[in-house]
Write a protein that holds these residues in place. Sequence first.
Motif, PDB file in Angstrom:
ATOM      1  N   TRP A 148       0.845  -1.201   0.000  1.00 45.89           N
ATOM      2  CA  TRP A 148       0.000   0.000   0.000  1.00 45.89           C
ATOM      3  C   TRP A 148       0.884   1.256   0.000  1.00 45.89           C
ATOM      4  CZ3 TRP A 148      -3.710  -3.263  -0.757  1.00 45.89           C
ATOM      5  CH2 TRP A 148      -5.044  -2.872  -0.792  1.00 45.89           C
ATOM      6  N   GLU A 191       2.875   1.488  -3.502  1.00 47.72           N
ATOM      7  CA  GLU A 191       2.029   1.906  -4.632  1.00 47.72           C
ATOM      8  C   GLU A 191       1.316   3.231  -4.339  1.00 47.72           C
ATOM      9  OE1 GLU A 191       2.003   0.600  -7.528  1.00 47.72           O
ATOM     10  OE2 GLU A 191       2.975  -1.332  -7.171  1.00 47.72           O
ATOM     11  N   GLU A 192       1.560   3.802  -3.160  1.00 45.84           N
ATOM     12  CA  GLU A 192       0.861   5.037  -2.760  1.00 45.84           C
ATOM     13  C   GLU A 192      -0.640   4.889  -3.020  1.00 45.84           C
ATOM     14  OE1 GLU A 192       1.815   7.707  -1.159  1.00 45.84           O
ATOM     15  OE2 GLU A 192       4.006   7.672  -1.286  1.00 45.84           O
ATOM     16  N   VAL A 193      -1.212   3.883  -2.431  1.00 49.94           N
ATOM     17  CA  VAL A 193      -2.637   3.624  -2.671  1.00 49.94           C
ATOM     18  C   VAL A 193      -3.551   4.698  -2.062  1.00 49.94           C
ATOM     19  CG1 VAL A 193      -4.565   2.050  -2.253  1.00 49.94           C
ATOM     20  CG2 VAL A 193      -2.323   1.124  -2.907  1.00 49.94           C
ATOM     21  N   TYR A 242      -9.049   2.368  -6.789  1.00 48.88           N
ATOM     22  CA  TYR A 242      -9.198   0.959  -7.172  1.00 48.88           C
ATOM     23  C   TYR A 242      -8.031   0.398  -7.989  1.00 48.88           C
ATOM     24  CZ  TYR A 242     -14.123   1.759  -5.866  1.00 48.88           C
ATOM     25  OH  TYR A 242     -15.278   2.064  -5.199  1.00 48.88           O
ATOM     26  N   GLN A 243      -7.565   1.178  -8.953  1.00 45.60           N
ATOM     27  CA  GLN A 243      -6.497   0.668  -9.813  1.00 45.60           C
ATOM     28  C   GLN A 243      -5.239   0.386  -8.994  1.00 45.60           C
ATOM     29  OE1 GLN A 243      -6.089   1.924 -13.918  1.00 45.60           O
ATOM     30  NE2 GLN A 243      -4.105   2.818 -13.452  1.00 45.60           N
ATOM     31  N   ARG A 244      -4.967   1.288  -8.048  1.00 43.42           N
ATOM     32  CA  ARG A 244      -3.774   1.094  -7.209  1.00 43.42           C
ATOM     33  C   ARG A 244      -3.979  -0.040  -6.211  1.00 43.42           C
ATOM     34  NH1 ARG A 244      -0.144   6.141  -7.040  1.00 43.42           N
ATOM     35  NH2 ARG A 244      -0.858   7.219  -8.906  1.00 43.42           N
ATOM     36  N   ILE A 245      -5.208  -0.223  -5.746  1.00 45.10           N
ATOM     37  CA  ILE A 245      -5.497  -1.346  -4.847  1.00 45.10           C
ATOM     38  C   ILE A 245      -5.172  -2.656  -5.562  1.00 45.10           C
ATOM     39  CG2 ILE A 245      -7.417  -2.669  -3.816  1.00 45.10           C
ATOM     40  CD1 ILE A 245      -8.649   0.045  -2.975  1.00 45.10           C
ATOM     41  N   ARG A 246      -5.614  -2.742  -6.809  1.00 44.91           N
ATOM     42  CA  ARG A 246      -5.361  -3.951  -7.599  1.00 44.91           C
ATOM     43  C   ARG A 246      -3.856  -4.190  -7.729  1.00 44.91           C
ATOM     44  NH1 ARG A 246      -8.202  -2.603 -12.489  1.00 44.91           N
ATOM     45  NH2 ARG A 246     -10.222  -2.580 -11.472  1.00 44.91           N
TER      46      ARG A 246
END
Lengths: 152, 714
Positions: free
Chosen positions: A90, A93-95, A138-142
């Motif tokens: 997390w 990716e700087e979620v 969402y894209q970063r969570i994935r």
Amino acid sequence: MARYSITINGKKQNVNVAEDMPLLWVLRDELGLTGTKFGCGRGLCGTCTIHLDGEPTRACMTSVEYVDGSEITTIEGLSTDLSHPLQQAWIAEEVPQCGYCQSGQIMTAAALLEKNSDPSDEDINTAMKMNLCRCGTYQRIRKAIHRAAKEI
Amino acid sequence: MPESSVSRRDFLKVSSTAGVGLMIGVFLPAKERLVAAGLAPSQPFEPNAFLAIHPDNSVVITVAKSEMGQHVRTSLPMILGDELEADWSQITVLQADANEQKYGNQGTGGSGSIRESFTILRKTGAAAKEVLIKAGAKKWGVTIEECIATKGKIIHLPTKRQFTFGELAEMASSYSLSTNPKLKDPEDFNFIGKSMPGKDTPSRANGKAQFGIDIRIPDMLYATVIHCPTFGGKAKSFNSNSAKGIPGVTDIFAIEEGVAIVGNNTWSVIQGQRALDIEWDHGDFANWDSNRIKSFMEKKGGSGKAVIARKEGDVTTAHKKAASVFEVQYEVPFTHHATMEPMNCVAHVGNGKCEIWVPTQVPQRVQTKAAEHLGIPLEQVKVHVTLLGGGFGRRLFADYVTDALEISQKIGKPVKMLWTREEDMAHDFFRPTSIHKLSAALTKKNQAKSWSHRIIAPSISAQRSPQKFTKGELDKSAVSGARNLPYEIPNLHIDYIMTNTKVPVGWWRAVYNSQNGFANEGFVDELAHLADEDPYHFRVKLLKNSPRHLGVLNVAAEKSGWGTKLGKGRGRGIAVHESFGSWAAHVAEVTVKSDGSFTVDRIVGAIDCGLPVHPDGIRMQMESGIVYGLTSTLKGEITIKKGAVEQSNFHDFELLRIDESPEMEIHIVASDEPPSGAGEPGLPPVAPSVANAIFDATGKRIRKLPIRPEDLRA
């Protein structure tokens, strides 16, 4: 009012609360574990997700009576030092944007990785689609779940 | 109960140690001095940071803008820290309490934090660096030319001796600061233009981040409220017998805007709220619903007096000479901010004072409102700003603060006041619904010779300040994005008809650019189609003299593979829009099935927001603008029934989910223009790019939001 004994993050906690009080408010108001958030109160947004005996569960819809004697893990118990691979991912990716939904996102993702150490995009979508994020992370969570899966 | 108000404790700590360190206010007291120093040429003075370097070598940067996910607590320290030559790891961030004298305007909105702060933060860092160098040189007995600042240290180059900033802080504080220090060459930036790690990211990954809802103070009680669901209605009477019997409920009483329920925990007061039996005086708006609002708007839009926003050439003559006139109507509904953290506020009122902990975009509006509401001096109101669980414009309003103040005042104790999601859903300041009547005079070859755009919508400004609109003044906000149409068409007429009702309207992400951008970019796409031209090339032709529009448009087109073939049922749409001093373009790709169901598969976005200060932050905001924009394109619609909001929670006000979130690819256009914002500009082109993609896939023109599968059925 009644007394309940719940193991939260490995520590036994005794509380004296109304039978129908959802676990969410036991955590937040009675025990000061505010990492678990309130979003909708109806099990619709996933913001309050915790693990109940390892299963991702909505704390806002789960009464204290139901969890008496159970083991609960909250975001505070996922790791004490941000060392869980999902927390590391997390950060990498700087979620988070506002961050409010992220405890619930991470807890849902952690339960997914427990069962499926190499989830596909499809698996991630299925597991995560009940967790809302208004900032649109969402894209970063994935990406972060894929990254964490590689570390496990 | 543990005391865990981080901002308060840290604030005291810093204040008490500041005397022995270097503390630099970003502001100077008189505007005249700033003007003289070239710091505030014509703009209002709006500084927003505050620097303290401590003997322990910590660099504390106070951020006076609210953090709601836009990473302002990372990007603003980057700007100051870069000029200061600080080490990123030594910088800690402190959130400013409300204080206009100290920080200027703390209002956070309009994608303005970086735009408003860039120069002043750079000058602050640079001025502080100068006196640190001066202090080091003095201690060594050398000239300042032989010394440099780097990574939190002052180094004497010839001898390699060094001091930390902390070791020089006390001495440096005895020197006066330059108001016009030398700024770095952009080539030498260490932080600016790099994606520095988010200062709040770790605490957002372990539950430690403190939002308003997480504040706990000693002796605090819990409360929730219920307001009349009908706009303009009031509680006539209520029966609290059964609610009072709920364990933990301690008090129930009327407040100005409804009824408050107080108790020992949140669950008790929610139960109490549900058990209350209230008789409402619904008022005259109870006869209104969405259909009546639409008829009212259409009637007024057809017959009412419009205020002209822009007029060029002669549209009337162009229509007379035209081979044909093409006319269409676009429609956008009310929609909701729906922050994930519902409205809440912790307040402690008593002894002629008031202390507030609140997630707000307007700390000073909260402070003023509290002082006025309680009838106490402004200095007696302390406002601590927590992290915000989403803002998007909702927290530019301080309506929920007065609920907390009234309750705390009445019970004589601190209180955490929290709205349920249902209450939050019912009482937003909604993105205004709007109708757009567009027309163009066409030649025989269907070339547009005119562009008329009538905007029919409620006015946020007039609802708040009706006295400013008594003589037909233009609400410039309502026509933003429409009035500044960039396309070069010879005859233009853009006007506005105000259609206010009792539905509260407010600044929703990108404000009126969301509606006007949809209308503009849909209509220009229609004109391209009528002229039998490619919608991208058609725009390029009309934007010859708009290089920044062209810049993002070209990047989005190129990176998306514009012009390449897509499979059956698939389509591609483009849109470009300028807002808040930045330019954004998207190319959306959709797949539409024969039953009308469709997916948005991919969005390629380009943004020009001047010099990119925090590139990953810009990408995040673009991604966020896309997802937020898609929710309002595909889902979230607020409808009115019997004068109240029909939707109540996330089952009937749906947000976009992860499985519906498209693949996103963001490109930042290189620029050395002054930096602007990224929070809002990515939103307006979302809806039209998707609508235009659906047209490309199906030939069906979408002129109404949200887009429903039933609208697309073959």
